[in-house]
Design a protein around this motif. Structure first.
Motif, PDB file in Angstrom:
ATOM      1  N   THR A  31       0.837  -1.200   0.000  1.00 49.02           N
ATOM      2  CA  THR A  31       0.000   0.000   0.000  1.00 49.02           C
ATOM      3  C   THR A  31       0.875   1.255   0.000  1.00 49.02           C
ATOM      4  N   ASP A 129      -6.827  -1.689  -3.447  1.00 48.02           N
ATOM      5  CA  ASP A 129      -6.133  -2.363  -2.353  1.00 48.02           C
ATOM      6  C   ASP A 129      -6.814  -3.682  -1.984  1.00 48.02           C
ATOM      7  N   GLU A 130      -5.995  -4.716  -1.814  1.00 46.10           N
ATOM      8  CA  GLU A 130      -6.455  -6.037  -1.369  1.00 46.10           C
ATOM      9  C   GLU A 130      -7.523  -6.590  -2.302  1.00 46.10           C
TER      10      GLU A 130
HETATM   11 MG   LIG Z   1      -1.849  -2.736   2.484  1.00 44.02          MG
END
Ligand SMILES: [Mg+2]
Ligand SMILES: Nc1ncnc2c1ncn2[C@@H]1O[C@H](COP(=O)(O)OP(=O)(O)OP(=O)(O)O)[C@@H](O)[C@H]1O
Length: 375
Positions: A31, A129-130
């Motif tokens: 991130t 993200d993810e």
């Molecule tokens: Mg992360």
């Protein structure tokens, strides 16, 4: 703090306009890369945090229902005039539906991060993200967007990106991503860094811990990663540990202080036990000199401390816990033929029929269709 592999990948992202897919364990800077890229390029960071059950109304766009209702309330009189002399109910409905385009227009569009990135007047960094937490349906939506750099909204038309966003996708590998998604991205596995780079990262964070103590701490953390813990300490935990020890004012690492603060890096009971048992050995200078790598190690050695190559002495229960969750998600036949890019005998059997909500078809978008609602 990037090694040359990561730096090259980011350079290519900016030149080839291809998204980067970062996979790797928690806390290795996936991130952080998107944040740093936004900071370095002066671009705004747009973030789509993925989760199970998320659909395109949360990722792409939705209609601002509240605002539509408010407007219809305020305009009640005007709407009344439109249908006042309608002969019957059918004619009234026809007249109201002729006004659809008023309420399904940009004015009532609720942008979500993907559409916002495409419509942005300024170049942006888009962090997805993810992505492994999202369902396959959303992955399909992403594929379209990443490939075409455009989004079509049936009621309005097609939006094409004025400036190609820098797209960073991250995954913690809770499930396999499709070959189609991987093919569209520059793919990079981020692993734990070399001792050399981890020291540089800790130094850059101004933890307040003296240089020699930090170096010793990095060796201990790298040793902990070799124990096969359920959650090996990541870079962020190494930073937290350095800050914690700095607050305690340690002129050198002592077993007492490390064991008192072990919960900063070990997050499960059994991990704590195992780490405490290993501490005397890890603090032994001969261990650091022999096994831990040291600062002389270069970035070419990055990632050599993979836990997968660690000597595992954990009990079967514990190993199972993480694996069982993943296995349950990755049932064979869950995806269609060739989904993972390799053909197996199982691929020849038809997969289960997936239920897709009717709204999904209506909302799907492609450049080719370019549907526009007649006004
Ligand atoms: Mg992360
Ligand atoms: N290469 C790096 N350079 C500088 N700082 C880093 C680096 N890698 C990690 N860090 C630090 O570690 C912290 C955690 O990193 P980050 O949140 O990006 O991890 P992650 O890989 O996204 O983890 P997760 O999978 O849990 O989301 C960051 O806030 C940053 O301070």
């Amino acid at each position: 703090m990037a090694d040359s592999r990561l730096a090259t990948t980011v350079f290519l992202l900016s030149r080839l306009d291809k998204p980067v897919l970062l996979e790797g364990p928690a806390g290795v800077g996936k991130t952080e890369l998107a944040k740093s890229l936004a900071l370095a390029t002066g671009r705004k960071l747009l973030r789509l945090q993925c989760y199970e059950g998320q659909d395109e109304t949360k990722a792409l766009y939705d209609w601002d229902y509240g605002k539509q209702m408010l407007y219809t309330q305020i305009l009640r009189e005007k709407i009344g005039q439109v249908v006042a002399d309608a002969a019957d109910l059918e004619e009234a409905v026809t007249r109201i539906s002729a006004q659809d385009s008023v309420f399904f227009s940009e004015r009532f569009l609720a942008e979500r991060p993907l559409l916002e990135a495409i419509r942005s007047e300024q170049p942006v960094v888009l962090l997805i993200d993810e992505v492994d937490r999202a369902d396959e349906a959303l992955e399909a939506v992403l594929l379209e967007m990443l490939a075409e750099q455009q989004v079509s909204i049936p009621e309005i038309g097609t939006f094409t990106a004025k400036h190609a966003p820098y797209v960073v996708l991250t995954s913690n590998n809770t499930r396999d991503l499709s070959a189609a998604l991987k093919r569209r991205c520059l793919h990079l596995f981020l692993d734990y860094p070399s001792a050399h780079r981890e020291m540089a990262i800790i130094r850059s964070k101004d933890t307040g811990l003296p240089e020699t103590v930090s170096r010793h701490l990095v060796e201990v953390v790298r040793g902990l990663r070799e124990l096969g813990l359920r959650k090996p300490p990541s870079i962020s935990e190494a930073i937290d540990w350095a800050r914690t020890l700095a607050v305690l004012g340690s002129p050198e690492l002592t077993e007492r202080q490390l064991s008192d603060t072990i919960s900063v890096v070990a997050k499960y009971d059994k991990d704590v036990d195992r780490a405490l048992r290993a501490l005397p050995k890890l603090l032994d200078p001969s261990f650091a000199a022999g096994g831990g790598g040291g600062e002389a190690e270069t970035d070419d050695d990055a990632g050599k401390s993979r836990t997968s190559s660690a000597v595992h002495d954990e009990d079967p229960d514990e190993q199972e816990s993480g694996q069982a969750v993943r296995a349950a998600r990755d049932q064979p036949g869950r995806h269609g033929r060739g989904y993972y890019g390799e053909k197996t005998p199982a691929d020849d059997r038809p997969g289960p029929v997936r239920q897709v909500s009717s709204s999904q078809g209506e909302r799907s978008f492609t450049a080719k269709l370019g549907r526009k609602r007649p006004v």
